[in-house]
Design a protein around this motif. Structure first.
Motif, mmCIF file in Angstrom:
data_model
loop_
_atom_site.group_PDB
_atom_site.id
_atom_site.type_symbol
_atom_site.label_atom_id
_atom_site.label_comp_id
_atom_site.label_asym_id
_atom_site.label_seq_id
_atom_site.Cartn_x
_atom_site.Cartn_y
_atom_site.Cartn_z
ATOM 1 N N LEU A 183 69.255 45.382 -11.851
ATOM 2 C CA LEU A 183 69.266 44.591 -10.496
ATOM 3 C C LEU A 183 70.374 45.145 -9.604
ATOM 4 O O LEU A 183 70.295 45.421 -8.672
ATOM 5 N N LEU A 185 62.560 47.147 0.914
ATOM 6 C CA LEU A 185 61.644 47.782 0.146
ATOM 7 C C LEU A 185 60.613 48.355 0.779
ATOM 8 O O LEU A 185 60.406 47.795 2.242
ATOM 9 N N SER A 189 55.525 47.953 -2.552
ATOM 10 C CA SER A 189 55.665 46.424 -2.809
ATOM 11 C C SER A 189 54.722 46.199 -4.013
ATOM 12 O O SER A 189 55.017 45.250 -4.834
ATOM 13 N N LEU A 217 62.616 48.212 -13.549
ATOM 14 C CA LEU A 217 62.158 47.174 -13.249
ATOM 15 C C LEU A 217 60.894 46.554 -14.052
ATOM 16 O O LEU A 217 60.710 45.379 -14.276
ATOM 17 N N TRP A 219 59.856 38.272 -8.845
ATOM 18 C CA TRP A 219 59.131 39.022 -7.688
ATOM 19 C C TRP A 219 60.334 39.245 -6.867
ATOM 20 O O TRP A 219 61.564 39.193 -7.064
ATOM 21 N N ALA A 220 60.005 39.899 -5.711
ATOM 22 C CA ALA A 220 60.874 40.523 -4.725
ATOM 23 C C ALA A 220 60.464 39.989 -3.282
ATOM 24 O O ALA A 220 59.543 39.911 -2.915
ATOM 25 N N THR A 221 61.724 39.824 -2.428
ATOM 26 C CA THR A 221 61.406 39.572 -0.888
ATOM 27 C C THR A 221 62.387 40.194 -0.328
ATOM 28 O O THR A 221 63.211 41.270 -0.727
ATOM 29 N N SER A 226 65.883 40.451 1.983
ATOM 30 C CA SER A 226 67.341 39.646 1.718
ATOM 31 C C SER A 226 67.392 39.052 3.246
ATOM 32 O O SER A 226 66.901 39.645 4.109
ATOM 33 N N ALA A 257 66.880 44.044 -0.074
ATOM 34 C CA ALA A 257 66.014 43.643 -1.051
ATOM 35 C C ALA A 257 66.590 42.337 -1.734
ATOM 36 O O ALA A 257 67.948 42.300 -1.826
ATOM 37 N N PHE A 302 65.676 40.259 -5.155
ATOM 38 C CA PHE A 302 64.926 40.009 -6.404
ATOM 39 C C PHE A 302 65.178 38.820 -7.082
ATOM 40 O O PHE A 302 66.355 38.408 -7.299
#
Length: 383
Positions: free
Chosen positions: A283, A323, A328, A347, A362-364, A366, A371, A373
């Motif tokens: 990451l 991302l 996604s 990943l 999961w990812a969103t 920032s 990004a 994670f």
């Protein structure tokens, strides 16, 4: 009077011998020694420190110690000293920690820092012993890589055996299904009335064999799941700091504003240390590569209690381009990547490791448009 002079000369000789011995020790000890005053100015810089940081002693005497630190410690160090002098709270003194340092050329490297305090004729000084962890962590990384290679070879062998066993076990029901379906087709192709009983029997047997094939796969899956990951309590802050330091090895980290923040309510988590470090390395390096051409490069590793009881939520956030919305949904699928030279398995491996620890990933987006994670881990039972 002569006796007093002799005593004075003896004390002077003993002091000179002590100073010479101390100087010899400091010149040969492999760890760097740096002494600073209450304003953070360097008053002593050992030979090992000169080799480690690539500065001559004359270059640094009287300069602020923050010149040897990467961001954000560079900007915060004077505040650390002021906080200690005003409150007496020891955050580093007498404790030691893993952190990062900055050489003359701007490169960052992992260190182990031990800080002490001394009073000298009414003046308060701080001593710092610094050990470069680059070689040790490279050796540990190599050992981990070798272990991973052996584990991979073992898994490949096991997968080959498993594939052969699976093919053997599934061959019989699949062959039976094909035979029953062909018989049904032949019955439908025959002139005259269809023998519905015989056709129904063929369909029923096909369904039974399909269920048997599914049961074989489920039983093998359960067998694989029994090989649980060996986990033990590990301090969260040390895991994040070490994981980031390992990710920085061999990578140009100049200009990156990196910080590790762990909530006071979080102490230890139940993990396999080597596997979790692999997740953090994946990451952090992804974040560093994403920020490579960005004017502002911010990297934050945080840990706080999760919404799920008994869990800790870890976040690795960056200020990269963010991302791709089209990726996604397939972000954690194997061989999905936006890198020209990447394989797209980092990943996927990270997801496998986190799920093997009973967590999720999961990812969103920032806070800086990049990004973030997120993944969860089990808190260690203090009892």
């Amino acid at each position: 009077m002569a006796v007093a002079d002799d005593d004075y000369d003896a004390r002077l000789d003993a002091h000179s011998l002590e100073q010479a011995l101390l100087g010899s020790i400091l010149a040969t000890v492999p760890d760097a020694l740096i002494v600073i005053d209450m304003r953070g100015r360097i008053v002593s810089f050992s030979a090992a420190a000169q080799r480690m940081f690539q500065y001559a002693q004359s270059d640094v005497l009287g300069e602020n110690i923050s010149m040897l630190m990467p961001s954000p410690d560079r900007e915060r160090h004077d505040g650390y000293i002021d906080h200690y002098l005003s409150t007496g709270e020891k955050r580093i003194i007498g404790i030691g920690r893993l952190t990062a340092a900055r050489r003359r050329d701007g490169s960052t490297f992992p260190i182990e820092l031990s800080v002490g305090e001394v009073q000298d004729q009414g003046q308060r000084l701080f001593t710092g012993f610094i050990r470069d962890l680059t070689e040790r962590q490279q050796a540990e990384r190599r050992v981990a890589d070798l272990q991973a290679e052996l584990a991979h070879a073992s898994r490949v062998t096991a997968m080959g055996t498993l594939a052969a066993a699976l093919a053997h076990e599934l061959n019989q029901p699949l062959t039976a299904i094909a035979n029953y379906m062909e018989a049904g087709r032949d019955l439908l192709a025959m002139p005259g009335d269809v023998d519905r009983d015989l056709l129904g029997e063929a369909m029923a047997e096909s369904a039974a064999q399909a269920l048997r094939a599914g049961e074989i796969i489920r039983s093998l899956r359960e067998f694989i799941r029994r090989g649980e990951t060996v986990r033990q309590p590990e301090p969260m802050r040390a895991l994040l700091a070490e994981g980031a330091a390992l990710a920085f090895i061999g990578v140009d980290s100049r200009g990156i504003d990196m910080d590790v923040q762990v909530d006071r309510a979080v102490d230890k988590v139940l993990v396999n240390r080597v596997q979790l470090q692999q997740v953090l390395i994946n990451l952090v390096r992804n974040a560093m590569e994403a920020m490579q051409d960005r004017p502002v490069r911010i990297l934050r590793l945080t840990a706080a209690p999760a919404a799920d009881a008994g869990k800790v939520e870890v976040v690795v956030a960056d200020s990269g381009p963010g991302l791709d919305p089209d990726m996604s949904r397939t972000l954690f699928n194997p061989f999905t990547t936006s890198k020209a030279t990447g394989m797209g398995v980092g990943l996927s491996i990270s997801q496998t490791i986190i799920e093997g620890h009973g967590g999720r990933i999961w990812a969103t987006a920032s806070p800086w448009g990049g990004a973030a994670f997120h993944f969860t881990l089990d808190r260690a039972d203090e009892e």
